[in-house]
Enzyme design. Sequence first.
Site, PDB file in Angstrom:
ATOM      1  N   SER A   9      -2.441   1.924  10.234  1.00 47.79           N
ATOM      2  CA  SER A   9      -1.485   2.140   9.137  1.00 47.79           C
ATOM      3  C   SER A   9      -1.450   3.621   8.801  1.00 47.79           C
ATOM      4  O   SER A   9      -2.468   4.204   8.411  1.00 47.79           O
ATOM      5  CB  SER A   9      -1.907   1.365   7.894  1.00 47.79           C
ATOM      6  OG  SER A   9      -1.211   1.891   6.772  1.00 47.79           O
ATOM      7  N   HIS A  34       1.744   0.887  12.136  1.00 49.19           N
ATOM      8  CA  HIS A  34       2.042   0.106  10.924  1.00 49.19           C
ATOM      9  C   HIS A  34       2.550   1.056   9.846  1.00 49.19           C
ATOM     10  O   HIS A  34       1.916   2.073   9.539  1.00 49.19           O
ATOM     11  CB  HIS A  34       0.775  -0.625  10.477  1.00 49.19           C
ATOM     12  CG  HIS A  34       0.993  -1.579   9.353  1.00 49.19           C
ATOM     13  ND1 HIS A  34       1.535  -2.834   9.527  1.00 49.19           N
ATOM     14  CD2 HIS A  34       0.744  -1.464   8.027  1.00 49.19           C
ATOM     15  CE1 HIS A  34       1.597  -3.458   8.357  1.00 49.19           C
ATOM     16  NE2 HIS A  34       1.130  -2.635   7.417  1.00 49.19           N
ATOM     17  N   ASP A  36       3.805   1.355   6.095  1.00 43.67           N
ATOM     18  CA  ASP A  36       3.762   0.709   4.781  1.00 43.67           C
ATOM     19  C   ASP A  36       4.760   1.333   3.806  1.00 43.67           C
ATOM     20  O   ASP A  36       4.566   2.461   3.352  1.00 43.67           O
ATOM     21  CB  ASP A  36       2.349   0.843   4.189  1.00 43.67           C
ATOM     22  CG  ASP A  36       1.368  -0.126   4.822  1.00 43.67           C
ATOM     23  OD1 ASP A  36       1.684  -1.319   4.915  1.00 43.67           O
ATOM     24  OD2 ASP A  36       0.274   0.327   5.224  1.00 43.67           O
ATOM     25  N   MET A  38       6.368   1.338   0.215  1.00 43.31           N
ATOM     26  CA  MET A  38       6.107   0.894  -1.161  1.00 43.31           C
ATOM     27  C   MET A  38       7.097   1.560  -2.115  1.00 43.31           C
ATOM     28  O   MET A  38       7.412   2.743  -1.956  1.00 43.31           O
ATOM     29  CB  MET A  38       4.691   1.257  -1.576  1.00 43.31           C
ATOM     30  CG  MET A  38       3.633   0.715  -0.613  1.00 43.31           C
ATOM     31  SD  MET A  38       1.989   1.020  -1.230  1.00 43.31           S
ATOM     32  CE  MET A  38       1.006   0.490   0.176  1.00 43.31           C
ATOM     33  N   HIS A  68       6.330  -2.625   7.238  1.00 49.65           N
ATOM     34  CA  HIS A  68       5.877  -3.590   6.239  1.00 49.65           C
ATOM     35  C   HIS A  68       6.510  -3.193   4.910  1.00 49.65           C
ATOM     36  O   HIS A  68       6.079  -2.228   4.276  1.00 49.65           O
ATOM     37  CB  HIS A  68       4.330  -3.538   6.166  1.00 49.65           C
ATOM     38  CG  HIS A  68       3.734  -4.391   5.098  1.00 49.65           C
ATOM     39  ND1 HIS A  68       2.405  -4.315   4.739  1.00 49.65           N
ATOM     40  CD2 HIS A  68       4.278  -5.361   4.313  1.00 49.65           C
ATOM     41  CE1 HIS A  68       2.163  -5.197   3.781  1.00 49.65           C
ATOM     42  NE2 HIS A  68       3.279  -5.823   3.487  1.00 49.65           N
ATOM     43  N   MET A  70       7.078  -3.409   1.230  1.00 54.12           N
ATOM     44  CA  MET A  70       6.574  -3.890  -0.057  1.00 54.12           C
ATOM     45  C   MET A  70       7.557  -3.375  -1.097  1.00 54.12           C
ATOM     46  O   MET A  70       7.273  -2.436  -1.858  1.00 54.12           O
ATOM     47  CB  MET A  70       5.146  -3.352  -0.289  1.00 54.12           C
ATOM     48  CG  MET A  70       4.116  -4.051   0.583  1.00 54.12           C
ATOM     49  SD  MET A  70       2.596  -3.117   0.781  1.00 54.12           S
ATOM     50  CE  MET A  70       3.062  -2.058   2.146  1.00 54.12           C
ATOM     51  N   MET A 139      -1.968 -10.736   4.303  1.00 58.44           N
ATOM     52  CA  MET A 139      -2.610  -9.694   3.503  1.00 58.44           C
ATOM     53  C   MET A 139      -4.037 -10.110   3.136  1.00 58.44           C
ATOM     54  O   MET A 139      -4.246 -11.186   2.572  1.00 58.44           O
ATOM     55  CB  MET A 139      -1.824  -9.438   2.208  1.00 58.44           C
ATOM     56  CG  MET A 139      -0.410  -8.924   2.384  1.00 58.44           C
ATOM     57  SD  MET A 139      -0.302  -7.390   3.314  1.00 58.44           S
ATOM     58  CE  MET A 139      -1.336  -6.291   2.322  1.00 58.44           C
ATOM     59  N   GLY A 144      -0.549  -2.552  -2.052  1.00 58.52           N
ATOM     60  CA  GLY A 144      -0.329  -1.411  -2.925  1.00 58.52           C
ATOM     61  C   GLY A 144      -1.133  -0.181  -2.532  1.00 58.52           C
ATOM     62  O   GLY A 144      -0.669   0.930  -2.726  1.00 58.52           O
ATOM     63  N   PHE A 145      -2.323  -0.402  -1.987  1.00 58.29           N
ATOM     64  CA  PHE A 145      -3.182   0.753  -1.723  1.00 58.29           C
ATOM     65  C   PHE A 145      -4.028   0.559  -0.462  1.00 58.29           C
ATOM     66  O   PHE A 145      -4.444  -0.561  -0.169  1.00 58.29           O
ATOM     67  CB  PHE A 145      -4.120   1.010  -2.913  1.00 58.29           C
ATOM     68  CG  PHE A 145      -3.364   1.289  -4.179  1.00 58.29           C
ATOM     69  CD1 PHE A 145      -2.921   2.572  -4.469  1.00 58.29           C
ATOM     70  CD2 PHE A 145      -3.039   0.253  -5.053  1.00 58.29           C
ATOM     71  CE1 PHE A 145      -2.182   2.822  -5.617  1.00 58.29           C
ATOM     72  CE2 PHE A 145      -2.296   0.496  -6.207  1.00 58.29           C
ATOM     73  CZ  PHE A 145      -1.867   1.790  -6.492  1.00 58.29           C
ATOM     74  N   GLY A 147      -7.564   1.414   1.632  1.00 54.87           N
ATOM     75  CA  GLY A 147      -8.962   1.625   1.271  1.00 54.87           C
ATOM     76  C   GLY A 147      -9.583   0.554   0.387  1.00 54.87           C
ATOM     77  O   GLY A 147     -10.661   0.768  -0.172  1.00 54.87           O
ATOM     78  N   ASP A 177      -3.962  -7.676   7.483  1.00 53.31           N
ATOM     79  CA  ASP A 177      -3.675  -6.358   6.908  1.00 53.31           C
ATOM     80  C   ASP A 177      -4.465  -6.132   5.625  1.00 53.31           C
ATOM     81  O   ASP A 177      -4.185  -6.752   4.605  1.00 53.31           O
ATOM     82  CB  ASP A 177      -2.159  -6.253   6.631  1.00 53.31           C
ATOM     83  CG  ASP A 177      -1.754  -4.881   6.117  1.00 53.31           C
ATOM     84  OD1 ASP A 177      -2.591  -3.959   6.113  1.00 53.31           O
ATOM     85  OD2 ASP A 177      -0.575  -4.745   5.727  1.00 53.31           O
ATOM     86  N   GLY A 178      -5.428  -5.222   5.702  1.00 55.47           N
ATOM     87  CA  GLY A 178      -6.178  -4.816   4.513  1.00 55.47           C
ATOM     88  C   GLY A 178      -7.677  -4.919   4.711  1.00 55.47           C
ATOM     89  O   GLY A 178      -8.204  -6.008   4.961  1.00 55.47           O
ATOM     90  N   GLY A 179      -8.355  -3.789   4.636  1.00 53.97           N
ATOM     91  CA  GLY A 179      -9.820  -3.787   4.696  1.00 53.97           C
ATOM     92  C   GLY A 179     -10.394  -4.088   6.063  1.00 53.97           C
ATOM     93  O   GLY A 179     -11.556  -4.492   6.170  1.00 53.97           O
ATOM     94  N   GLY A 199      -5.976   1.059   8.244  1.00 49.52           N
ATOM     95  CA  GLY A 199      -5.566   2.376   7.747  1.00 49.52           C
ATOM     96  C   GLY A 199      -6.777   3.278   7.659  1.00 49.52           C
ATOM     97  O   GLY A 199      -7.081   4.065   8.562  1.00 49.52           O
ATOM     98  N   SER A 200      -7.525   3.119   6.542  1.00 55.21           N
ATOM     99  CA  SER A 200      -8.709   3.957   6.338  1.00 55.21           C
ATOM    100  C   SER A 200      -9.759   3.704   7.423  1.00 55.21           C
ATOM    101  O   SER A 200     -10.526   4.605   7.765  1.00 55.21           O
ATOM    102  CB  SER A 200      -9.299   3.699   4.952  1.00 55.21           C
ATOM    103  OG  SER A 200      -9.486   2.316   4.745  1.00 55.21           O
TER     104      SER A 200
END
Length: 222
Positions: A9, A34, A36, A38, A68, A70, A139, A144-145, A147, A177-179, A199-200
């Site tokens: 991401s 990816h 994102d 927003m 993606h 949002m 998700m 929204g964020f 990390g 998607d996420g973490g 991402g992170s």
Amino acid sequence: MTDFKIAPSILSANFACLGKEVEDVIEAGADFIHFDVMDNHYVPNLTFGPVICQSLRDFGIKVPIDVHLMVEPVDELVDSFAQAGATFISFHPEATSDISNTINLIKQAGCRPGLAINPATSLDYLKNCIEEIDIIIMMSVNPGFAGQSFIPEVLDKLTLARSIITESGREIFLEIDGGVKANNIASIAKYGADAFVSGSGIFGTSNYKKTIDHMREELAQL
Ligand code: DX5
Ligand code: ZN
């Protein structure tokens, strides 16, 4: 053997040199980029729109761009992302008034549609459109964020989504998607994901190739 897809991401990239960052991550082995989007309305954060997607294509980025959205509403943005070079366009079902109409708009624009499902959103949304979509973004954080920490309660949903896909007989990416990081990617894959946004977990590391290689080694041990 599953053909796992890794989708960094760019939300966690250095925007001051985005083209180079994207080139580097592709050279390191990324399958999709990816993207994102927003809007500070559907989610409390503001990122980037179609012109940035177009810039990446103009810069020479050829891999699939996994947009993606949002955003709310959704429909108004579909054509501009399609024209800007999006490959997949996924949206949150709560953010549009007519899900099948939005899916049709995405298909008519020449892109591959997807649904993005929040941790608290029901998989019932998949029932009526499983024949029409090419990707599900599951998700594992609240959108929204970058990390945030992976929400483990989503794993059972992942398994359920995988069985819905299998039952449909269709080829649909199940993207988490996420973490997602190298140290949890294999345990997530066991629950049925075959595409992984990070991402992170990638851009936050100093050597993208080492990180993506590490992810693939973890996946190869399944
Ligand atoms: C969250 C976004 C994710 C996020 C992933 O709203 O949809 O794609 O950027 O970032 P990490 O991998 O850092 O959780
Ligand atoms: Zn995302």
